[in-house]
Motif scaffolding. Structure first.
Motif, short mmCIF file in Angstrom:
data_model
loop_
_atom_site.label_atom_id
_atom_site.label_comp_id
_atom_site.label_asym_id
_atom_site.label_seq_id
_atom_site.Cartn_x
_atom_site.Cartn_y
_atom_site.Cartn_z
N ALA A 66 -29.21 19.83 23.64
CA ALA A 66 -30.42 19.11 24.23
C ALA A 66 -30.65 17.87 24.02
O ALA A 66 -29.83 17.02 23.52
N PHE A 67 -30.97 17.15 25.06
CA PHE A 67 -31.04 15.83 25.16
C PHE A 67 -32.64 15.52 25.94
O PHE A 67 -33.32 16.27 26.60
N ASP A 68 -33.15 14.12 25.73
CA ASP A 68 -34.33 13.74 26.38
C ASP A 68 -33.90 12.88 27.54
O ASP A 68 -32.85 12.55 27.91
N SER A 69 -34.92 12.11 28.05
CA SER A 69 -34.89 11.51 29.39
C SER A 69 -34.09 10.13 28.96
O SER A 69 -34.06 9.46 29.94
N THR A 70 -34.06 9.85 27.91
CA THR A 70 -33.53 8.50 27.51
C THR A 70 -31.90 8.54 26.97
O THR A 70 -31.48 7.72 26.64
N SER A 71 -31.31 9.86 27.24
CA SER A 71 -29.99 10.01 26.68
C SER A 71 -29.02 9.09 27.42
O SER A 71 -29.07 8.91 28.36
N GLN A 72 -28.20 8.55 26.40
CA GLN A 72 -27.07 7.78 26.84
C GLN A 72 -25.78 8.34 26.98
O GLN A 72 -24.79 7.91 27.26
N THR A 73 -25.50 9.63 26.47
CA THR A 73 -24.33 10.36 26.27
C THR A 73 -24.43 11.26 27.55
O THR A 73 -23.36 11.89 27.69
N VAL A 74 -25.43 11.46 28.32
CA VAL A 74 -25.35 12.50 29.42
C VAL A 74 -25.66 11.61 30.81
O VAL A 74 -26.00 10.58 30.77
N ASP A 75 -24.66 12.13 31.86
CA ASP A 75 -24.56 11.32 33.05
C ASP A 75 -25.97 11.19 33.65
O ASP A 75 -26.93 11.97 33.56
N ALA A 76 -26.29 9.63 33.81
CA ALA A 76 -27.57 9.30 34.18
C ALA A 76 -28.09 10.25 35.53
O ALA A 76 -29.28 10.63 35.57
N ASN A 77 -27.28 10.52 36.21
CA ASN A 77 -27.89 11.15 37.45
C ASN A 77 -28.18 12.76 37.24
O ASN A 77 -29.08 13.47 37.65
N VAL A 78 -27.45 13.33 36.35
CA VAL A 78 -27.89 14.58 35.68
C VAL A 78 -28.97 14.60 34.84
O VAL A 78 -29.87 15.54 35.09
N VAL A 79 -29.27 13.44 34.06
CA VAL A 79 -30.60 13.47 33.39
C VAL A 79 -31.70 13.26 34.32
O VAL A 79 -32.58 14.11 34.08
N LYS A 80 -31.80 12.27 35.13
CA LYS A 80 -32.61 12.26 36.28
C LYS A 80 -33.24 13.53 37.01
O LYS A 80 -34.10 13.96 37.20
N ALA A 81 -32.08 14.29 37.43
CA ALA A 81 -32.30 15.59 38.19
C ALA A 81 -33.13 16.71 37.16
O ALA A 81 -33.65 17.40 37.51
N ALA A 82 -32.45 16.72 35.90
CA ALA A 82 -33.00 17.61 35.04
C ALA A 82 -34.55 17.26 34.76
O ALA A 82 -35.28 18.27 34.69
N THR A 83 -34.80 15.98 34.74
CA THR A 83 -36.45 15.79 34.41
C THR A 83 -37.38 16.20 35.65
O THR A 83 -38.49 16.34 35.69
N GLU A 84 -36.73 16.47 36.69
CA GLU A 84 -37.66 16.75 37.86
C GLU A 84 -37.56 18.48 38.04
O GLU A 84 -38.29 18.94 38.80
N LEU A 85 -36.96 19.04 37.06
CA LEU A 85 -37.11 20.80 37.22
C LEU A 85 -37.94 21.23 36.19
O LEU A 85 -38.56 20.63 35.05
N LYS A 86 -38.69 22.26 36.77
CA LYS A 86 -39.56 23.16 35.49
C LYS A 86 -38.69 24.18 34.86
O LYS A 86 -37.70 24.55 35.59
N LYS A 87 -39.41 24.77 33.92
CA LYS A 87 -38.80 25.85 33.20
C LYS A 87 -38.31 26.97 34.00
O LYS A 87 -39.09 27.32 35.01
#
Length: 310
Positions: A191-212
């Motif tokens: 699990a990671f949140d939107s502030t993650s520094q260990t997950v690629d920034a583009n992956v984080v951004k795309a994930a935040t735009e998804l619903k369950k």
């Protein structure tokens, strides 16, 4: 994509740890039939280099910040940060240190220096309630996602078509993903949140735009060039602003630490209060970038105050 960045000092430079400033005598460090290299020769040469200049700057900065904030940076905290990164890299840790020009000692020194800088920024950078609420509005709590990593966009498009046709995400991940850390688990990531520094920034951004239950309908190109298909498995419930206020302060502090002008400006202010005087003419400008940043910060603050009063 998932590992911590080992070069932790990104603003003031790596604390390269050239323990040379106690040298300077006539003692020979190396001899040959062509002549000797003395301590004085070595120091004179090294202090002309950018690495030598930055090392002196770092030594001064660490001494000043240690006096003011050293009690806030415990050895226990430094060791915990060190151990965390070491465990992330496992058997490749020593090689990663070497590739970044670090030793175990200088990496530990770098962690401590960064922690001291963070303490200084925290003491000098205040955030309004409006700032914190803005951070809260854009914050996404822990996300549990699965990913499929592939080398090219065409392959990603083919896999997305299979998902559209009803194929199982976990099965496709096991059969096609090139991410060795997740593929055997059906692509599931920690699990990671939107502030993650260990997950690629583009992956984080795309994930935040998804619903369950949703997955990305177009391939997500990471900063490293790989392509990802991301599926949202679940999202943690977002707590109230009051409950997350302290976390928002840390998020804003993280952002401030990424702003070189802010960090260098605050360091410059701390150095000015310490009345630093450099005696060696060859090193007289090692703190110039910090004093310049501090002056710019003061000018900006004065201008902002004038605009507010008008």
């Amino acid at each position: 994509m998932w590992k911590k960045i080992i070069a932790v000092i990104v603003v003031v430079g790596i604390a390269v740890g050239l323990a040379i400033w106690g040298l300077g005598g006539s003692k020979s460090l190396a001899t040959s039939n062509a002549g000797s290299i003395t301590e004085a020769d070595y120091v004179s040469s090294v202090k002309q280099t950018s690495a030598g200049q930055q090392t002196m700057a770092n030594m001064i900065i660490q001494k000043v910040l240690d006096k003011n904030y050293g009690k806030q940076v415990t050895n226990k905290a430094v060791n915990a940060s060190y151990s965390s990164v070491e465990s992330e890299y496992g058997s490749s840790f020593s090689a990663q240190l070497a590739s970044n020009g670090l030793t175990e000692t200088t990496f530990r020194d770098s962690i401590r220096l960064q922690a001291l800088e963070r303490a200084a920024v925290k003491a000098n950078k205040k955030f309004s309630t409006a700032d914190l609420k803005e951070a809260y509005a854009s914050y996404t709590p822990n996300m549990n996602v699965s990913v499929i990593e592939v080398a090219d966009e065409s392959t990603a498009k083919d896999l997305i078509s299979k998902l559209d046709d009803g194929s199982d995400f976990a099965t496709l991940a096991k059969d096609n993903s090139t991410d060795s850390e997740t593929k055997d688990n059906g692509g599931k990531m920690p699990a990671f949140d939107s502030t993650s520094q260990t997950v690629d920034a583009n992956v984080v951004k795309a994930a935040t735009e998804l619903k369950k239950g949703e997955y990305t309908k177009t391939a997500v190109k990471s900063t490293s060039g790989a392509y990802y298909i991301i599926k949202m498995n679940s999202i943690a419930e977002k707590k109230s602003f009051k409950s997350l206020k302290s976390k928002m302060e840390e998020i804003k502090l993280d952002a401030a630490m990424q702003d070189q002008s802010t960090v260098q400006g605050i360091i410059g202010q701390e150095l000015a209060k310490a009345d630093v005087s450099i005696k060696d003419s060859d090193l007289k400008n090692v703190l110039q970038q910090y004093s310049t940043a501090a002056a710019a910060m003061k000018t900006s603050s004065t201008s902002s105050s004038s605009s507010s009063s008008n």
